[in-house]
Design a protein around this motif. Structure first.
Motif, PDB file in Angstrom:
ATOM      1  N   ILE A 193      21.929 -29.434  49.945  1.00 39.18           N
ATOM      2  CA  ILE A 193      21.437 -28.407  49.944  1.00 39.18           C
ATOM      3  C   ILE A 193      21.824 -26.386  50.037  1.00 39.18           C
ATOM      4  CG2 ILE A 193      20.653 -26.603  51.914  1.00 39.18           C
ATOM      5  CD1 ILE A 193      20.276 -29.137  54.045  1.00 39.18           C
ATOM      6  N   TYR A 194      22.959 -26.425  49.933  1.00 40.53           N
ATOM      7  CA  TYR A 194      23.560 -25.159  48.971  1.00 40.53           C
ATOM      8  C   TYR A 194      23.225 -25.855  47.678  1.00 40.53           C
ATOM      9  CZ  TYR A 194      28.008 -23.630  46.330  1.00 40.53           C
ATOM     10  OH  TYR A 194      28.603 -22.477  45.689  1.00 40.53           O
ATOM     11  N   ILE A 195      23.240 -26.085  46.676  1.00 41.46           N
ATOM     12  CA  ILE A 195      22.673 -26.911  45.197  1.00 41.46           C
ATOM     13  C   ILE A 195      21.679 -25.939  44.993  1.00 41.46           C
ATOM     14  CG2 ILE A 195      22.340 -27.680  43.084  1.00 41.46           C
ATOM     15  CD1 ILE A 195      25.648 -27.685  43.923  1.00 41.46           C
ATOM     16  N   LEU A 196      20.744 -26.556  46.210  1.00 44.45           N
ATOM     17  CA  LEU A 196      19.007 -25.857  46.074  1.00 44.45           C
ATOM     18  C   LEU A 196      18.729 -24.345  46.753  1.00 44.45           C
ATOM     19  CD1 LEU A 196      17.159 -29.059  48.062  1.00 44.45           C
ATOM     20  CD2 LEU A 196      17.343 -28.284  45.411  1.00 44.45           C
ATOM     21  N   THR A 197      20.087 -23.877  46.747  1.00 43.57           N
ATOM     22  CA  THR A 197      19.991 -22.360  47.233  1.00 43.57           C
ATOM     23  C   THR A 197      20.185 -21.850  45.640  1.00 43.57           C
ATOM     24  OG1 THR A 197      22.246 -22.379  48.244  1.00 43.57           O
ATOM     25  CG2 THR A 197      20.279 -22.494  49.443  1.00 43.57           C
ATOM     26  N   ARG A 198      21.440 -21.867  44.847  1.00 40.63           N
ATOM     27  CA  ARG A 198      21.404 -21.518  43.487  1.00 40.63           C
ATOM     28  C   ARG A 198      21.023 -20.459  42.966  1.00 40.63           C
ATOM     29  NH1 ARG A 198      27.114 -22.846  43.027  1.00 40.63           N
ATOM     30  NH2 ARG A 198      27.163 -20.938  41.154  1.00 40.63           N
ATOM     31  N   PRO A 199      20.991 -19.550  42.080  1.00 40.45           N
ATOM     32  CA  PRO A 199      20.158 -19.426  41.457  1.00 40.45           C
ATOM     33  C   PRO A 199      19.490 -19.637  39.692  1.00 40.45           C
ATOM     34  CG  PRO A 199      20.800 -17.380  42.389  1.00 40.45           C
ATOM     35  CD  PRO A 199      21.768 -18.796  43.177  1.00 40.45           C
ATOM     36  N   GLU A 200      20.464 -20.066  39.811  1.00 43.72           N
ATOM     37  CA  GLU A 200      20.566 -21.131  38.505  1.00 43.72           C
ATOM     38  C   GLU A 200      19.805 -22.493  38.913  1.00 43.72           C
ATOM     39  OE1 GLU A 200      23.275 -20.485  40.135  1.00 43.72           O
ATOM     40  OE2 GLU A 200      24.591 -19.127  38.669  1.00 43.72           O
ATOM     41  N   VAL A 201      19.758 -22.859  40.073  1.00 39.36           N
ATOM     42  CA  VAL A 201      18.590 -24.163  40.304  1.00 39.36           C
ATOM     43  C   VAL A 201      17.409 -23.933  40.178  1.00 39.36           C
ATOM     44  CG1 VAL A 201      18.463 -26.716  41.687  1.00 39.36           C
ATOM     45  CG2 VAL A 201      21.021 -25.765  40.950  1.00 39.36           C
TER      46      VAL A 201
ATOM     47  N   LEU B 157      10.267 -31.896  47.220  1.00 40.74           N
ATOM     48  CA  LEU B 157      10.615 -33.393  47.945  1.00 40.74           C
ATOM     49  C   LEU B 157      11.918 -33.377  47.314  1.00 40.74           C
ATOM     50  CD1 LEU B 157       8.292 -34.798  45.221  1.00 40.74           C
ATOM     51  CD2 LEU B 157       8.262 -35.318  48.183  1.00 40.74           C
ATOM     52  N   ALA B 158      12.981 -32.195  46.467  1.00 41.79           N
ATOM     53  CA  ALA B 158      14.720 -32.110  46.541  1.00 41.79           C
ATOM     54  C   ALA B 158      14.974 -31.644  47.744  1.00 41.79           C
ATOM     55  CB  ALA B 158      14.857 -30.998  45.349  1.00 41.79           C
ATOM     56  N   TRP B 159      14.062 -30.780  48.758  1.00 41.18           N
ATOM     57  CA  TRP B 159      14.256 -29.953  50.306  1.00 41.18           C
ATOM     58  C   TRP B 159      14.662 -31.093  50.892  1.00 41.18           C
ATOM     59  CZ3 TRP B 159      17.103 -26.078  52.144  1.00 41.18           C
ATOM     60  CH2 TRP B 159      17.589 -25.403  51.440  1.00 41.18           C
ATOM     61  N   ILE B 160      13.410 -31.947  51.028  1.00 42.93           N
ATOM     62  CA  ILE B 160      12.656 -32.776  51.954  1.00 42.93           C
ATOM     63  C   ILE B 160      14.174 -33.737  51.781  1.00 42.93           C
ATOM     64  CG2 ILE B 160      11.379 -34.772  52.444  1.00 42.93           C
ATOM     65  CD1 ILE B 160       9.520 -32.880  51.830  1.00 42.93           C
ATOM     66  N   GLY B 161      14.239 -34.012  50.338  1.00 41.84           N
ATOM     67  CA  GLY B 161      15.775 -35.571  50.721  1.00 41.84           C
ATOM     68  C   GLY B 161      16.692 -34.795  50.753  1.00 41.84           C
ATOM     69  N   ALA B 162      17.486 -34.021  50.566  1.00 42.86           N
ATOM     70  CA  ALA B 162      18.433 -33.195  51.033  1.00 42.86           C
ATOM     71  C   ALA B 162      18.630 -33.181  52.539  1.00 42.86           C
ATOM     72  CB  ALA B 162      18.843 -31.541  50.398  1.00 42.86           C
ATOM     73  N   ILE B 163      17.572 -32.449  53.651  1.00 45.10           N
ATOM     74  CA  ILE B 163      17.429 -32.159  54.600  1.00 45.10           C
ATOM     75  C   ILE B 163      17.748 -33.772  55.275  1.00 45.10           C
ATOM     76  CG2 ILE B 163      15.984 -31.823  56.519  1.00 45.10           C
ATOM     77  CD1 ILE B 163      15.085 -29.299  54.944  1.00 45.10           C
ATOM     78  N   LEU B 164      16.632 -34.794  54.806  1.00 48.37           N
ATOM     79  CA  LEU B 164      17.159 -36.525  55.705  1.00 48.37           C
ATOM     80  C   LEU B 164      17.943 -36.886  55.660  1.00 48.37           C
ATOM     81  CD1 LEU B 164      13.597 -37.669  54.527  1.00 48.37           C
ATOM     82  CD2 LEU B 164      14.197 -36.982  56.453  1.00 48.37           C
ATOM     83  N   GLY B 165      18.904 -36.688  54.224  1.00 54.04           N
ATOM     84  CA  GLY B 165      20.453 -36.881  53.964  1.00 54.04           C
ATOM     85  C   GLY B 165      21.062 -36.471  54.753  1.00 54.04           C
ATOM     86  N   LEU B 166      21.248 -35.627  55.658  1.00 49.08           N
ATOM     87  CA  LEU B 166      22.054 -34.411  56.452  1.00 49.08           C
ATOM     88  C   LEU B 166      22.708 -36.223  57.322  1.00 49.08           C
ATOM     89  CD1 LEU B 166      20.338 -31.480  57.578  1.00 49.08           C
ATOM     90  CD2 LEU B 166      21.999 -31.690  56.108  1.00 49.08           C
ATOM     91  N   PRO B 167      24.111 -35.897  57.053  1.00 50.94           N
ATOM     92  CA  PRO B 167      25.247 -34.572  57.026  1.00 50.94           C
ATOM     93  C   PRO B 167      25.265 -34.810  55.602  1.00 50.94           C
ATOM     94  CG  PRO B 167      26.717 -36.175  58.346  1.00 50.94           C
ATOM     95  CD  PRO B 167      25.040 -36.707  57.907  1.00 50.94           C
ATOM     96  N   VAL B 168      25.139 -35.421  54.462  1.00 51.97           N
ATOM     97  CA  VAL B 168      25.190 -35.644  53.037  1.00 51.97           C
ATOM     98  C   VAL B 168      24.852 -34.448  52.299  1.00 51.97           C
ATOM     99  CG1 VAL B 168      25.909 -37.469  51.569  1.00 51.97           C
ATOM    100  CG2 VAL B 168      26.125 -38.222  53.489  1.00 51.97           C
ATOM    101  N   GLY B 169      23.262 -33.996  52.575  1.00 52.99           N
ATOM    102  CA  GLY B 169      22.779 -33.549  52.313  1.00 52.99           C
ATOM    103  C   GLY B 169      23.011 -31.951  52.456  1.00 52.99           C
ATOM    104  N   VAL B 170      24.176 -31.480  52.599  1.00 53.72           N
ATOM    105  CA  VAL B 170      24.572 -29.849  52.699  1.00 53.72           C
ATOM    106  C   VAL B 170      24.839 -29.602  51.642  1.00 53.72           C
ATOM    107  CG1 VAL B 170      26.423 -28.925  54.134  1.00 53.72           C
ATOM    108  CG2 VAL B 170      24.834 -30.421  55.196  1.00 53.72           C
ATOM    109  N   TYR B 171      25.804 -30.552  50.531  1.00 52.60           N
ATOM    110  CA  TYR B 171      26.048 -29.836  49.763  1.00 52.60           C
ATOM    111  C   TYR B 171      24.703 -29.979  48.292  1.00 52.60           C
ATOM    112  CZ  TYR B 171      28.010 -30.148  45.109  1.00 52.60           C
ATOM    113  OH  TYR B 171      28.949 -29.679  43.624  1.00 52.60           O
TER     114      TYR B 171
END
Length: 240
Positions: free
Chosen positions: A219-227, A203-217
């Motif tokens: 998406i970057y956070i979601l790809t971090r290994p720590e997250v 759901l976090a990924w879905i919200g980030a994609i629908l929130g483009l272009p603001v969701g670009v940041y």
């Protein structure tokens, strides 16, 4: 009876039983640790009567704690043997280093688990706040669009003026787009809350994609290994 000679002070050590190959002995006179190599065996006198066998004393190593590592058990047994005899069996250099490593680091790691949830949530706060802010703006725009589409039907009905078919279609399309915009805004805010609380990676990924272009940041956070590790830790905790 096996005999062992200290290479430093030439003291001869007697052992009741042969020492296993690879083990080491400690000289009781000069405290030198040397490899156990038998030099001879002392013949036992045939005429000497056997002394009475003393009662078996329970070794300290038999009552060891259950949470010790294998290397720690070895060193405890070696220390107990040294107390009972003049020359005990000692660990190799590699085994001693392993014990020191377990004592200094391993036991602390096992006792105090370092959670990955806190660092991951610290990284997602800013991205989730951006998404929530963008979702609120989209929701306001969607609501304004719906009001704009319904305005002619609410306030112009008393004038008696009729809208053409094309105008009705236009107003319906505008109102539908506003309604759709509000749905998207709701999903964005929902996904942002899941991102902030590390509750649902999908759901976090879905919200980030629908929130483009603001969701670009986001998406970057979601790809971090720590997250990712933070999401996995929260998910495992819920299962347990």
């Amino acid at each position: 009876m096996p005999l062992y000679r200290c290479p430093e002070c030439k003291t001869t050590l007697k052992k009741k039983e042969p020492v296993e190959p690879g083990k080491k002995l400690k000289c009781p006179k000069c405290a030198t640790i040397f490899a156990a190599k038998p030099i001879a065996e002392e013949p036992e006198p045939a005429s000497t009567p056997k002394a009475a066998t003393p009662p078996k004393v329970e070794k300290k190593s038999e009552n060891l704690p259950q949470n010790l590592t294998e290397a720690q058990i070895k060193i405890r047994k070696a220390m107990a043997e040294e107390e009972e005899e003049s020359a005990g069996v000692y660990l190799t250099k590699h085994e001693v280093e392993k014990v020191l490593e377990d004592v200094n680091y391993g036991s602390l790691r096992d006792k105090y688990f370092k959670s990955k949830k806190g660092p991951a949530m610290a990284m997602t706060i800013k991205a989730s706040n951006y998404l929530i802010f963008w979702g609120v703006i989209l929701g306001i725009l969607g609501l304004a669009t719906i009001v704009f589409a319904a305005w002619p039907y609410i306030f112009d009905s008393g004038t008696g003026k009729r809208m053409s078919r094309s105008e009705n279609v236009y107003q319906i399309i505008v109102g539908s787009s506003g309604f759709l915009c509000m749905i998207v805004a709701t999903i964005i805010c929902w996904g942002a809350s899941k991102l902030q609380n590390l509750e649902s990676y999908v759901l976090a990924w879905i919200g980030a994609i629908l929130g483009l272009p603001v969701g670009v940041y986001a998406i970057y956070i979601l790809t971090r290994p720590e997250v990712k590790e933070g999401f996995e830790e929260v998910a495992e905790g819920e299962v347990q």
